[in-house]
Design an enzyme around this catalytic site. Structure first.
Site, PDB file in Angstrom:
ATOM      1  N   ALA A  63       4.940   7.845   5.101  1.00  0.00           N
ATOM      2  CA  ALA A  63       5.249   7.949   6.528  1.00  0.00           C
ATOM      3  C   ALA A  63       6.157   6.786   6.878  1.00  0.00           C
ATOM      4  O   ALA A  63       6.121   5.741   6.214  1.00  0.00           O
ATOM      5  CB  ALA A  63       3.954   7.871   7.332  1.00  0.00           C
TER       6      ALA A  63
ATOM      7  N   GLY B 125       2.314   9.305   2.607  1.00  0.00           N
ATOM      8  CA  GLY B 125       2.630  10.650   3.082  1.00  0.00           C
ATOM      9  C   GLY B 125       3.471  11.445   2.091  1.00  0.00           C
ATOM     10  O   GLY B 125       3.453  12.681   2.112  1.00  0.00           O
TER      11      GLY B 125
ATOM     12  N   GLU C  97      -1.939   3.094   1.479  1.00  0.00           N
ATOM     13  CA  GLU C  97      -2.171   2.824   2.909  1.00  0.00           C
ATOM     14  C   GLU C  97      -3.078   1.631   3.143  1.00  0.00           C
ATOM     15  O   GLU C  97      -2.962   0.929   4.147  1.00  0.00           O
ATOM     16  CB  GLU C  97      -2.760   4.057   3.608  1.00  0.00           C
ATOM     17  CG  GLU C  97      -1.797   5.207   3.805  1.00  0.00           C
ATOM     18  CD  GLU C  97      -1.726   6.152   2.620  1.00  0.00           C
ATOM     19  OE1 GLU C  97      -2.246   5.821   1.527  1.00  0.00           O
ATOM     20  OE2 GLU C  97      -1.135   7.233   2.782  1.00  0.00           O
TER      21      GLU C  97
ATOM     22  N   GLU D 234       1.038  12.827  -0.268  1.00  0.00           N
ATOM     23  CA  GLU D 234       0.313  13.877   0.475  1.00  0.00           C
ATOM     24  C   GLU D 234       1.160  15.143   0.609  1.00  0.00           C
ATOM     25  O   GLU D 234       0.646  16.257   0.505  1.00  0.00           O
ATOM     26  CB  GLU D 234      -0.097  13.341   1.850  1.00  0.00           C
ATOM     27  CG  GLU D 234      -1.162  12.258   1.749  1.00  0.00           C
ATOM     28  CD  GLU D 234      -1.431  11.578   3.085  1.00  0.00           C
ATOM     29  OE1 GLU D 234      -0.514  10.912   3.610  1.00  0.00           O
ATOM     30  OE2 GLU D 234      -2.544  11.712   3.612  1.00  0.00           O
TER      31      GLU D 234
HETATM   32  N1  COA Z   1       8.596   3.495   5.938  1.00  0.00           N
HETATM   33  C1  COA Z   1       9.711   2.989   6.448  1.00  0.00           C
HETATM   34  N2  COA Z   1      10.690   2.455   5.711  1.00  0.00           N
HETATM   35  C2  COA Z   1      10.528   2.476   4.367  1.00  0.00           C
HETATM   36  C3  COA Z   1       9.381   3.007   3.756  1.00  0.00           C
HETATM   37  C4  COA Z   1       8.384   3.540   4.602  1.00  0.00           C
HETATM   38  N3  COA Z   1       7.278   4.093   4.119  1.00  0.00           N
HETATM   39  N4  COA Z   1       9.505   2.861   2.420  1.00  0.00           N
HETATM   40  C5  COA Z   1      10.687   2.266   2.202  1.00  0.00           C
HETATM   41  N5  COA Z   1      11.313   2.023   3.364  1.00  0.00           N
HETATM   42  C6  COA Z   1      12.622   1.403   3.590  1.00  0.00           C
HETATM   43  C7  COA Z   1      12.556  -0.106   3.422  1.00  0.00           C
HETATM   44  O1  COA Z   1      12.108  -0.720   4.602  1.00  0.00           O
HETATM   45  C8  COA Z   1      14.001  -0.397   3.108  1.00  0.00           C
HETATM   46  O2  COA Z   1      14.755  -0.359   4.311  1.00  0.00           O
HETATM   47  P1  COA Z   1      15.878  -1.491   4.623  1.00  0.00           P
HETATM   48  O3  COA Z   1      16.860  -1.370   3.480  1.00  0.00           O
HETATM   49  O4  COA Z   1      16.423  -1.072   5.947  1.00  0.00           O
HETATM   50  O5  COA Z   1      15.136  -2.791   4.615  1.00  0.00           O
HETATM   51  C9  COA Z   1      14.440   0.800   2.289  1.00  0.00           C
HETATM   52  O6  COA Z   1      13.526   1.833   2.594  1.00  0.00           O
HETATM   53  C10 COA Z   1      14.399   0.554   0.789  1.00  0.00           C
HETATM   54  O7  COA Z   1      13.105   0.127   0.444  1.00  0.00           O
HETATM   55  P2  COA Z   1      12.782  -1.238  -0.347  1.00  0.00           P
HETATM   56  O8  COA Z   1      11.406  -1.665  -0.008  1.00  0.00           O
HETATM   57  O9  COA Z   1      13.880  -2.223  -0.128  1.00  0.00           O
HETATM   58  O10 COA Z   1      12.872  -0.705  -1.843  1.00  0.00           O
HETATM   59  P3  COA Z   1      12.135  -1.337  -3.113  1.00  0.00           P
HETATM   60  O11 COA Z   1      12.719  -0.638  -4.293  1.00  0.00           O
HETATM   61  O12 COA Z   1      12.170  -2.806  -3.082  1.00  0.00           O
HETATM   62  O13 COA Z   1      10.604  -0.902  -2.960  1.00  0.00           O
HETATM   63  C11 COA Z   1       8.800   0.650  -2.509  1.00  0.00           C
HETATM   64  C12 COA Z   1      10.232   0.478  -3.039  1.00  0.00           C
HETATM   65  C13 COA Z   1       8.552   2.163  -2.440  1.00  0.00           C
HETATM   66  C14 COA Z   1       7.803   0.002  -3.486  1.00  0.00           C
HETATM   67  C15 COA Z   1       8.667   0.004  -1.108  1.00  0.00           C
HETATM   68  O14 COA Z   1       9.721   0.480  -0.295  1.00  0.00           O
HETATM   69  C16 COA Z   1       7.367   0.309  -0.403  1.00  0.00           C
HETATM   70  O15 COA Z   1       6.337  -0.269  -0.735  1.00  0.00           O
HETATM   71  N6  COA Z   1       7.409   1.216   0.614  1.00  0.00           N
HETATM   72  C17 COA Z   1       6.271   1.513   1.431  1.00  0.00           C
HETATM   73  C18 COA Z   1       5.301   2.396   0.693  1.00  0.00           C
HETATM   74  C19 COA Z   1       4.086   2.687   1.552  1.00  0.00           C
HETATM   75  O16 COA Z   1       3.309   1.812   1.883  1.00  0.00           O
HETATM   76  N7  COA Z   1       3.920   3.961   1.904  1.00  0.00           N
HETATM   77  C20 COA Z   1       2.800   4.395   2.695  1.00  0.00           C
HETATM   78  C21 COA Z   1       3.138   4.368   4.119  1.00  0.00           C
HETATM   79  S1  COA Z   1       1.748   4.857   5.083  1.00  0.00           S
END
Ligand code: COA
Length: 264
Positions: free
Chosen positions: A65, A110, A133, A113
């Site tokens: 999400a 999400g 989460e 999911e």
């Molecule tokens: N919601 C909003 N933005 C998200 C996102 C999410 N779930 N997942 C990634 N992004 C965005 C990041 O903020 C970043 O944006 P920016 O370039 O404007 O700063 C962009 O996507 C790239 O992500 P980044 O974190 O820089 O990539 P990474 O390769 O370093 O890490 C992940 C990849 C997937 C490990 C990391 O993005 C992450 O942990 N995301 C969240 C996962 C999560 O908790 N999901 C459950 C949500 S309820």
């Protein structure tokens, strides 16, 4: 046609690509609206026979999400968000046409999911699954506590949600979270090949399989209309028996030829 999706219909297969690669295809309000409408399209358009859901770019299926939209939500709004996600994912799960996830990278929160709401999943070698989460002080809200448990069992589901550990493609395969792992280059082709096999079968029977299997794994009696899976199967078996496709399938077998199903 959609702001956040790329859609493509070819040979009966409707490919829905979630297209926010700069945000790792995170599910924001716009994606939800577009996804709901795209699934509705698959319900009503006869030319769509099956669906693939995938993510744009080389890195992510859907990274969850959109966390940026969580700020400032009160309890009622948070519950409404979870309900909205669940409703859209139920619509995917209950589609009579097969919907398969082609997981091409991160499928987190999400995203995991969404993949789990599809009828089954293929993934590429670089896929990573997880319900992280708890890192945000949250739990899955779009059906993840239920579907992950259905797919991998109680212990693994508990562990993965409590630790927020990500699993790679091979572990996902071992756990039964995905059916096949392929190289990223052939993921879509392999998914399409499987759908062509399914689309060569009787569509009404495929829809009945989806209905009956769904009843086997859901515990919500409102959702199952109070019927057991066995009751449902008897009824669906009867429904199939009076289709033209059943006559064609059995006749073709006896005549030693390939059946030509028409979906009626
Ligand atoms: N919601 C909003 N933005 C998200 C996102 C999410 N779930 N997942 C990634 N992004 C965005 C990041 O903020 C970043 O944006 P920016 O370039 O404007 O700063 C962009 O996507 C790239 O992500 P980044 O974190 O820089 O990539 P990474 O390769 O370093 O890490 C992940 C990849 C997937 C490990 C990391 O993005 C992450 O942990 N995301 C969240 C996962 C999560 O908790 N999901 C459950 C949500 S309820």
């Amino acid at each position: 046609m959609y702001n956040t999706l790329i859609t493509n219909l070819e040979s009966g297969i409707f490919t829905i690509t979630i297209n926010r690669p700069d945000k790792l295809n995170a599910l924001n309000r716009d994606v939800f609206t577009d996804l709901e409408n795209a699934i509705q399209e698959t319900y009503i358009k006869a030319e769509i026979k099956s669906v693939i859901i995938t993510g744009a770019g080389p890195k992510a299926f859907v990274a969850g999400a959109d966390i940026a939209e969580f700020g400032g939500l009160d309890k009622e709004q948070a519950m409404a968000l979870a309900k909205r996600g669940q409703d859209i994912f139920f619509k995917i799960e209950n589609s009579k046409k097969p919907i398969v996830a082609a997981v091409n990278g991160f499928a987190l929160g999400g995203g995991c999911e969404l993949a789990m709401a599809c009828h089954f999943r293929l993934c590429s070698t670089n896929a990573k699954f997880g319900q992280p989460e708890v890192n945000l002080g949250l739990i899955p809200g779009y059906g993840g506590t239920q579907r992950l448990t259905q797919l991998v069992g109680k212990s693994k589901s508990m562990e993965l949600q409590m630790t927020a550990r990500l699993v790679d493609a091979n572990e996902a395969l071992q756990m039964g979270l995905v059916n096949y792992v392929t190289s990223p280059e052939i993921l879509l082709d392999q998914t399409k090949d499987m759908l062509h096999v399914i689309m060569s079968k009787a569509p009404i029977a495929i829809g009945k399989i989806i209905e009956c299997v769904n009843v086997a794994v859901v515990s919500d009696s409102a959702y199952t209309n109070g019927k057991s899976g066995y009751d449902k199967e008897i009824e669906a078996f009867g429904d199939c028996f009076v289709t033209e496709d059943m006559k064609e399938g059995t006749t073709a077998f006896l005549e030693k030829r390939k059946a030509e199903f028409k979906g009626c």
